[in-house]
Design an enzyme around this catalytic site. Structure first.
Site, PDB file in Angstrom:
ATOM      1  CB  CYS A 248      17.093 -29.715 -34.702  1.00 44.80           C
ATOM      2  SG  CYS A 248      18.016 -30.774 -35.723  1.00 44.80           S
ATOM      3  N   PRO A 251      11.169 -24.243 -32.600  1.00 34.71           N
ATOM      4  CG  PRO A 251       8.896 -24.138 -31.990  1.00 34.71           C
ATOM      5  CD  PRO A 251       9.971 -25.076 -32.454  1.00 34.71           C
ATOM      6  CE  LYS A 254      11.912 -30.729 -26.902  1.00 36.84           C
ATOM      7  NZ  LYS A 254      11.131 -30.050 -28.217  1.00 36.84           N
ATOM      8  CG  ASP A 298      23.335 -28.980 -42.808  1.00 33.37           C
ATOM      9  OD1 ASP A 298      22.770 -29.797 -42.011  1.00 33.37           O
ATOM     10  OD2 ASP A 298      23.685 -29.279 -44.032  1.00 33.37           O
ATOM     11  CB  CYS A 370       7.712 -34.914 -31.181  1.00 35.62           C
ATOM     12  SG  CYS A 370       7.837 -34.215 -32.873  1.00 35.62           S
TER      13      CYS A 370
END
Length: 428
Positions: A248, A251, A254, A298, A370
């Site tokens: 995941c 954008p 990290k 996925d 987050c």
């Protein structure tokens, strides 16, 4: 161009269509070149979203019956926000907002009456709003209750922090320059900033500046990333020759930080299900002159993209409620629903179970969100550990956040950071 009308239309896309504020603004800005106009529209939209529940309460007090026209309602909220929170002269705020409704004569008179009545009765209306938690704290009722349940002692502080503008934090590319040298470059450009003691790559600016004014931004010397998000790469503890999976990844902040922190990786594979967001990862890496294998796939179904070779490190930045970044995305308060949490919790569990077999024995997985909700964080990790005998939690000894039942939680506003959660899980 009437900037108030543009702002109202953007807000209408959020309120009526459920579009994210970022997307709605990006679409609106396609036809607006003026930097000044863009900044004003953005300030209006972010401000109304931040203070929506208070403004909506006050608007309700000023109306005889609910306003069904979303565009007109958004315009009324834009007007109220200017009068309460912006340094716009009241007569200009009223006249320009009324002018924005010129194509609907009934709306012009309504908005004019609403805004002028507010100016006359402002003190009384604001006092009344302070008596109702939803309006006083400008959060939906379900979210106030959820935060109070998880963090009874810290709830008020979290809710107030959510309504503040966040600081602009930079991540220095330590493979290119030292933090001290970059701080000197900022000083030479009269950009006031300070280092963050517990994060070696982080510099916090006293005031936000456009990225094109940051020295070395274009050539990859620095990126914009909140301090809390910058902690991930250090926790991952990547070593030369490691094979790393970033799940995941979009954008890509990290992803880039991992590559900056360890240039001698064997390979970094970044996976995200959203093709358009994965394009942003590629653009970010290109600016920074970094390379990774980018996979649109996925995470719940790795057999469709995994090559069968185990990873030494996995960063799972799990899909979550994002309730720790409301400061940066205030539309979350309008778009997130209580029923979303259980669905996200189920997705997090599915992804954790799906990627765990991809980790080599002796390897390390960092689980991150987050969010500030315990059911997405420590409860999620505790349940995972109970179901996997070969999974062992490693404690995080740090000068930030708070140690919980599992992992470490940063609450919104602590050390000026976004709300974030981290847990370290080793595979036996």
């Amino acid at each position: 161009m009437n900037t108030r009308l543009v702002a109202a239309r953007v807000l209408s896309r959020v309120l009526q269509d459920g579009q994210s504020l970022t997307v709605a603004l990006d679409n609106a800005f396609l036809t607006i070149d003026s930097v000044k106009e863009r900044a004003f529209i953005q300030a209006l939209c972010y401000g109304v979203c931040r203070q929506f529940h208070r403004l909506d309460f006050i608007l309700t007090q000023l109306l005889d019956k609910p306003l069904k026209d979303t565009d007109v309602k958004a315009l009324a909220l834009v007007g109220l926000y200017q009068l309460k929170f912006m340094r716009v002269k009241p007569h200009a705020a009223v006249s320009e907002t009324v002018l924005a409704a010129r194509k609907k004569p009934w709306a012009k008179s309504l908005i004019n009456a609403v805004l002028r009545t507010y100016l006359r009765e402002q003190e009384e209306l604001e006092h009344k709003a302070d008596k109702f938690p939803v309006a006083a704290l400008s959060h939906p009722d379900w979210l106030i209750k959820q935060i109070e349940q998880d963090w009874p002692e810290q709830a008020l502080k979290i809710l107030l922090a959510n309504n503040q503008q966040p600081p602009m934090v930079l991540r220095v590319n330590l493979s290119k320059t030292s933090r001290e040298d970059y701080l000197q470059l900022l000083t030479e450009q009269d950009i006031a900033a300070q280092t963050v003691s517990f994060c070696p790559s982080a510099i916090m600016l006293d005031k936000p500046v456009p990225v094109d004014l940051l020295p070395g931004f274009a050539d990859g010397s620095v990126s914009v990333q909140d301090t809390a998000a910058q902690l991930a790469a250090g926790l991952l503890d990547v070593q030369p020759g490691h094979r790393v999976l970033d799940v995941c990844a979009a954008p890509g902040g990290k992803t880039a930080h991992i590559l900056e922190s360890q240039p001698q990786l064997k390979e970094l594979v970044a996976v995200d299900i959203d093709e358009s967001r994965m394009q942003r990862v590629g653009e970010n890496l290109q600016r920074l002159k970094l390379q990774a294998k980018l996979v649109v796939g996925d995470a719940t179904n790795p057999q469709n993209w995994w090559d069968g070779k185990p990873f030494d490190r996995i960063l799972l930045d799990a899909p979550c409620s994002a309730l720790g970044v409301i400061r940066r995305h205030p539309d979350i308060k309008l778009l997130r629903r209580a029923e979303d949490i259980g669905q996200l919790q189920a997705l997090q569990k599915t992804i954790m179970q799906a990627v765990w077999p991809l980790l080599a024995p002796g390897g390390l997985m960092v689980y991150a969100t987050c969010s500030i909700l315990k059911q997405e964080n420590e409860q999620q990790v505790k349940a995972f550990l109970a179901e996997h005998s070969n999974a062992v939690e490693l404690s995080i000894d740090a000068d930030w956040g708070t140690s919980g039942a599992c992992g470490r939680q940063i609450l919104t506003g602590e050390s000026a950071m976004d709300g974030f959660y981290y847990a370290l899980i080793s595979k036996q």
